[in-house]
Design an enzyme around this catalytic site. Structure first.
Site, mmCIF file in Angstrom:
data_model
loop_
_atom_site.group_PDB
_atom_site.id
_atom_site.type_symbol
_atom_site.label_atom_id
_atom_site.label_comp_id
_atom_site.label_asym_id
_atom_site.label_seq_id
_atom_site.Cartn_x
_atom_site.Cartn_y
_atom_site.Cartn_z
ATOM 1 C CG HIS C 114 14.702 -12.644 65.370
ATOM 2 N ND1 HIS C 114 14.938 -11.705 64.403
ATOM 3 C CD2 HIS C 114 14.922 -12.046 66.541
ATOM 4 C CE1 HIS C 114 15.297 -10.576 64.960
ATOM 5 N NE2 HIS C 114 15.300 -10.748 66.267
ATOM 6 C CB CYS C 133 13.259 -11.059 58.626
ATOM 7 S SG CYS C 133 11.731 -11.355 57.724
ATOM 8 C CG HIS C 134 15.571 -9.461 61.682
ATOM 9 N ND1 HIS C 134 14.286 -9.951 61.699
ATOM 10 C CD2 HIS C 134 15.451 -8.113 61.626
ATOM 11 C CE1 HIS C 134 13.428 -8.938 61.679
ATOM 12 N NE2 HIS C 134 14.108 -7.815 61.632
ATOM 13 N N GLY C 135 18.597 -12.372 59.206
ATOM 14 C CA GLY C 135 19.818 -13.138 59.018
ATOM 15 C C GLY C 135 20.078 -14.247 60.012
ATOM 16 N N PRO C 148 20.207 -13.880 65.140
ATOM 17 C CG PRO C 148 18.636 -12.288 64.436
ATOM 18 C CD PRO C 148 19.767 -13.146 63.941
#
Lengths: 420, 259, 169
Positions: C114, C133-135, C148
Site C-alpha cells: 500500500h 498503518c492502514h489495516g 487497501p
C-alpha cells in the site's frame, strides 16, 4: 522606473498585472534603454549573473551529497568525485566556477575603474558592488574549507587567526569563531551553513545592484550622460541580450576548457591531502583571487597593522566615488588618469605575484613597494589628479561630434572604438 | 574582438601565476610520454593492468587505497578487467565483515562492492609499523603532489647514494626528486621484481610508468569520459557561438552601429 | 526586404534557438541524474543470511538494500493452509507454489504494497501479516486478503547457497 505606461494586451494579463505588476517589470527589463555604444567590457555583468546562478545550482547539488563533518567531509568529496552520477563534473564546475566568478568580477571592477562608472549618480551601485565582492570573498574562503584538505584546514586556521590581531577581545573572537580551541568540526559545520547562506544574500544584493543601475541607467565608454530613450539607446532585448549571450559563450569556452582539461590547475595539490592538525604544508597560499590582499597583509611587519592594511585595501574602494575628484568619468578623456590606471593594474598583478611567493628577500621588498603604491594611487594620485589634469573635450552625445570640432576628436573617437 | 585577446592574455597570466606558485620548488623531473595527456588522452589498458599488478605485489603491503573498490577494476575507463577477473581478484582478499548474529566480526572472501583491503587497521598502526612515517594513502596521491605523475614517476627512479656531506639517519634514504631529498621509503623497485603476465619486460622504468599510470587512473577514474565530454562540449559551444555571432550581426544591422 | 532574405534570417534564428535548447537540455541532465542511485549504491550486491537457527514457525527479518526481508520457516499446517486457498478468493491471484519454491521457506520483502510500512508478523485475520498503518491483512503466503494494499508482498530474487544459507539479490 519605466518611462512609459505599460498595459498588457490580454485580459488575463491585465487582471494579473493590476494585482502583481510582474508583466510591467518584464516589460521594463526588455525595453530598458541601454546606450548603444557599450563595448564588450560591459558584458561582464551578465556573465557574473551566469556565474552566480551556476555556483548556486551546482552548490545545491553538491550539498545533496556532501557531509559537513570533520571525519567524513574529505571522504564525501571523494565519493562525489567517484561514485555520484556526474559528480566529478558538478564538483569541477563548482570549484573552477569560483575562479571564473572572480576572474569576471575583477574585469567588471576594473572596467568600472577605467570608465568611471562609480561616479555620481552611480555611487550606490558601486558600494553595493563592493559589498557583493566582500561576500564573495567570504563565500569563497569558506567554500575552500569544506573539502577538509590540508589547505582547507590551514587556510582556515590562518585566516581566522587574523581576528586575533584585534586588541583585548581578539583571542575571544577567534575561539568563538572556531567553537573550540582549534579549527575543528564545529568550525566546519558553521562554515558550511554560512557558505550555503551567503550566495542567497549575494543574489538579493544583485537585485539591488541592478535596481540601482536602472535608475540612472548604464554608464558608457564615452562617460557622458545620455537622454533615454533616444537614438543613443537601444532596447535591452534583443540588442544587449544577444550581445551578452555572445560574450557569455566565449567565456563559457574558457570555463569549459578549465573544467574538462585542467580542472585542478587553479587549486592546490595539498588540498588532496586530508586535513592533519599536526602537519602544516610547506607553503600556505590562498586561492589566486585573494593573493593581492595576502601580499598586502604580509608586507606589513606588524600583526595588527597588517590586518588593518589588508582590510583598508578593500574598504578604500568603497570611498572611491569621493576620492576621485574628477568630474570626467571615462578615462578616454583623461590622458593622465589613463596612465595611472594601467600602472594600478600592473601594481595589483605584481601584488598577486608576490603574494604567491615566499615572503622573504626581494619578494618582500617588491610587496612593500607595491602596497605603498596601491594606497598612494587611491589616497593621493586620484584626489590630486582631479584638480591638475587637463582633460580632453567631451562630445555632445555618443553619436554626435564634439562641440567646436576639437582636433582631439579624431583621437578620442579612435580610442573609444579601440575599446569596443 | 580585440578585447577577447586581451582577456585571453589575462587568463594566460593567471595560469602562469598559478603554475609558478605551485612549482615554488623547481626540480627537473624525468619525462615520459603519458597516453592520458592531451585533448583525447586515454589510459593504456595494458599499462593499467600491469600497474595494478605492481601496486598489489609491491606497494599495497604498506600503502592503502581506501577510496577504490574492486568493482572499479572492471569499470569502463579503468583497467577494464573482465567482471569475472575482477570478482576473482576481489575473492583473493580476506575482508573483515560483521558483526554477525553473535556480535562477532568475521572474515570472508572479498566482493566487488568491497573497498580495497587496507594493509593496516588505521593510521597509527601504519606509522608504528613504518618507523613513525605514514605511508600515504594512494587513492588521490597523484593529485596531492605538485609535480603529479612526473613527480611520482621520477621519485620511483630517483634513489641514489647520498652526495658527500649528506648524512642519513637510520631508515632514511636519499632520493633526488623528494622534497628535501630525504625519504623514509626504501627503494622498492628492481629489474624483474614482478613477472608481468603479458610478457612485458619488468624494468624499473617500465614498472614506474605502469604503476604511475595506475595511480593516475585511481585519482581520476573519470578522466576518459571527462576528455570525451569536454571535446564535445567545446565543439558544441564553438558552433553555438558562431550561430549567436551571426544572429547578433543580423539584429544589430537593424540600427546603424558597429557591435 | 525580399522574402528570401526574411527566410534566411528566420532560419538563422531558429537554428540558434534549437542549438541553444539542445545545450540547455544537455546541461540539465547531469543535475537530474545526480539524484539517481550512485555507483556505490548500485554495486551493493547480495546479502547472505545464515538460516540454520530458524526453527519451523519462526520468522527472521534481515536488511537487504535498506529494506526488511522476512524469512519464515513455515510449519506443515501453514503450508497446507496456504496451498488450499482458491485463486478466485484472491485479490492478486498467485499460487503459493510460485511464491515459495521450497514450501518450507517463504522469503519476501517485508514491505506493505500500500504505502510502504512494515507489516506485523502473526497478526491479522488470515494468520499471516497485518499492516498497522492502514489495516491490510496478508495470509501466510504474504498475499493480500483484505484492506487497501493492491498486490501481494513482493518476492525478491534469492537462492539457497547451501542448506543453511540463503543469498538474497
Amino acid at each position: 522606473m519605466s518611462d512609459h505606461e505599460y498595459t498588457p494586451k490580454s485580459k488575463f494579463g491585465k487582471w494579473f498585472n493590476d494585482r502583481l505588476p510582474l508583466l510591467t517589470l518584464a516589460n521594463h527589463l526588455t525595453d530598458y534603454p541601454t546606450p548603444k555604444n557599450l563595448n564588450y567590457w560591459w558584458t561582464f555583468g551578465g556573465i557574473l549573473t551566469f556565474c552566480l546562478i551556476t555556483q548556486i545550482v551546482t552548490g545545491l547539488v553538491l550539498a545533496m551529497h556532501y557531509i559537513a563533518h570533520a571525519d567524513m567531509a574529505f571522504d564525501s568529496v571523494e565519493h562525489i568525485m567517484r561514485d555520484v552520477n556526474y559528480g566529478w563534473l558538478i564538483r569541477y564546475i563548482h570549484a573552477n566556477g569560483a575562479s571564473m566568478f572572480f576572474l569576471a568580477v575583477y574585469i567588471h571592477i576594473f572596467r568600472s575603474l577605467f570608465y568611471g562608472s562609480y561616479k555620481a549618480p552611480r555611487e550606490i551601485i558601486w558600494i553595493i558592488g563592493i559589498i557583493i565582492y566582500l561576500l564573495m570573498m567570504a563565500a569563497a574562503f569558506m567554500g575552500y574549507v569544506l573539502p577538509w584538505g590540508q589547505m582547507s584546514f590551514w587556510g582556515a586556521t590562518v585566516i581566522t587567526n587574523l581576528f586575533s590581531a584585534i586588541p583585548l577581545v581578539g583571542e575571544g573572537i577567534v575561539t568563538w569563531l572556531w567553537g573550540g580551541y582549534s579549527v575543528d568540526n564545529p568550525t566546519l559545520t558553521r562554515f558550511f551553513t554560512l557558505h550555503y547562506l551567503i550566495p542567497f544574500l549575494i543574489l538579493g544584493l544583485v537585485v539591488l545592484h541592478i535596481w540601482a543601475l536602472h535608475i540612472p541607467g548604464n554608464n558608457n565608454p564615452v562617460g557622458i550622460d545620455i537622454k533615454k530613450p533616444s537614438k543613443d539607446t537601444v532596447p535591452f532585448h534583443p540588442y544587449i541580450v544577444i550581445k551578452d549571450g555572445f560574450a557569455l559563450l566565449m567565456f563559457m569556452i574558457v570555463f569549459a576548457f578549465f573544467v574538462f582539461y585542467t580542472p585542478n590547475i587553479l587549486g592546490h595539490a595539498d588540498n588532496y591531502i586530508e586535513a592533519d592538525p599536526l602537519v602544516t604544508p610547506a607553503h600556505i597560499v590562498p586561492e589566486w583571487y585573494l593573493l593581492p590582499f595576502y601580499a598586502i597583509l604580509r608586507s606589513v611587519p606588524d600583526k595588527l597593522l597588517g590586518v588593518v592594511a589588508m582590510l583598508s585595501a578593500i574598504f578604500i574602494l568603497a570611498a572611491l566615488p569621493w576620492l576621485d575628484t574628477s568630474k570626467i568619468r571615462s578615462a578616454v578623456f583623461r590622458p593622465l588618469y589613463r596612465q595611472f590606471y594601467w600602472i594600478l593594474v600592473a601594481d595589483v598583478l605584481i601584488l598577486g605575484y608576490v603574494g604567491a611567493m615566499p615572503a622573504e628577500g626581494l619578494y618582500l621588498l617588491v610587496a612593500r613597494i607595491a602596497t605603498a603604491y596601491y594606497f598612494l594611487h587611491f589616497l593621493v594620485i586620484l584626489p590630486v589628479l582631479g584638480f591638475k589634469e587637463r582633460t580632453l573635450p567631451l562630445p555632445l552625445s555618443i553619436t554626435e561630434p564634439v562641440l567646436g570640432g576639437s582636433p582631439n576628436l579624431a583621437a578620442a573617437k579612435k580610442k573609444v572604438s579601440l575599446n569596443s | 574582438m580585440k578585447n577577447f585577446f586581451r582577456i585571453l592574455f589575462l587568463i594566460s597570466l593567471l595560469i602562469g601565476f598559478q603554475y609558478n606558485s605551485n612549482a615554488a620548488e623547481k626540480v627537473e623531473y624525468l619525462k615520459t610520454d603519458w597516453s592520458f595527456k592531451g585533448l583525447f588522452g586515454k589510459f593504456d589498458r595494458a599499462a593499467l593492468q600491469r600497474g595494478y599488478q605492481v601496486y598489489t605485489e609491491v606497494c599495497s603491503s604498506c600503502h592503502s587505497m581506501k577510496y577504490l573498490s574492486y568493482r572499479n577494476l572492471a569499470e569502463k575507463g579503468g583497467p577494464e578487467f573482465s567482471e569475472e577477473q575482477a570478482k576473482a581478484i576481489a575473492a583473493s582478499f580476506e575482508v573483515k565483515d560483521g558483526p554477525n548474529a553473535d556480535g562477532d566480526m568475521f572474515t570472508r572472501p572479498g566482493k566487488l562492492s568491497d573497498k580495497f583491503v587496507m594493509p593496516y587497521e588505521n593510521k597509527k598502526a601504519a606509522q608504528a609499523a613504518n618507523g613513525g612515517a605514514y605511508p600515504p594513502d594512494m587513492s588521490v596521491l597523484v593529485k596531492a603532489r605538485g609535480g603529479g605523475v612526473d613527480y611520482i614517476y621520477s621519485l620511483l627512479q630517483g634513489y641514489e647514494d647520498p652526495p658527500p656531506g649528506v648524512t642519513l639517519d637510520d631508515g632514511v634514504y636519499y632520493n633526488k626528486y623528494m622534497y628535501g631529498n630525504k625519504i623514509k621509503m626504501a627503494n622498492q623497485l628492481s629489474d624483474g621484481l614482478v613477472e608481468y603476465s603479458d610478457g612485458t619486460n619488468a624494468t624499473v622504468e617500465q614498472m614506474s610508468k605502469d604503476v604511475t599510470t595506475f595511480l593516475m587512473w585511481a585519482a581520476e577514474p573519470h578522466l576518459e569520459s571527462r576528455h570525451q565530454m569536454g571535446f564535445k562540449a567545446i565543439v558544441y559551444l564553438i558552433i553555438l557561438t558562431i550561430l549567436v555571432y551571426f544572429s547578433m550581426k543580423k539584429i544589430w544591422s537593424r540600427i546603424k552601429t558597429e557591435v | 526586404m525580399s522574402e528570401k532574405k526574411t527566410n534566411r534570417r528566420d532560419f538563422l534564428f531558429t537554428a540558434t534557438y534549437a542549438v541553444g535548447a539542445v545545450g540547455v537540455g544537455a546541461t540539465i541532465w547531469p543535475m537530474i541524474d545526480q539524484m539517481n542511485p550512485d555507483a556505490s549504491v548500485k554495486a551493493l550486491a547480495s546479502t547472505e543470511v545464515d538460516v540454520s537457527t530458524v526453527t519451523p514457525g519462526k520468522t527472521i527479518t534481515v536488511l537487504w538494500r535498506g529494506k526488511p526481508v522476512f524469512i519464515r520457516r513455515r510449519t506443515q499446517d501453514e503450508i497446507a493452509e496456504a496451498r488450499l486457498v482458491k485463486l478466485e478468493d484472491l485479490k492478486h491471484p498467485e499460487k503459493d507454489e510460485d511464491r515459495a519454491k521450497d514450501p518450507e521457506w517463504l522469503v519476501m520483502l517485508g514491505v506493505c504494497t500500500h504505502l510502504g510500512c512494515v507489516p506485523l508478523d502473526q497478526k491479522g485475520d488470515y494468520n499471516g501479516w497485518f499492516c498497522p498503518c492502514h489495516g491490510s491483512h496478508y495470509d501466510i503466503s504474504g498475499r493480500i486478503r483484505k484492506g487497501p494494499a493492491p498486490t501481494n508482498m513482493e518476492i525478491p530474487k534469492y537462492e539457497f547457497v547451501n542448506s543453511n544459507t540463503i543469498k538474497i539479490g
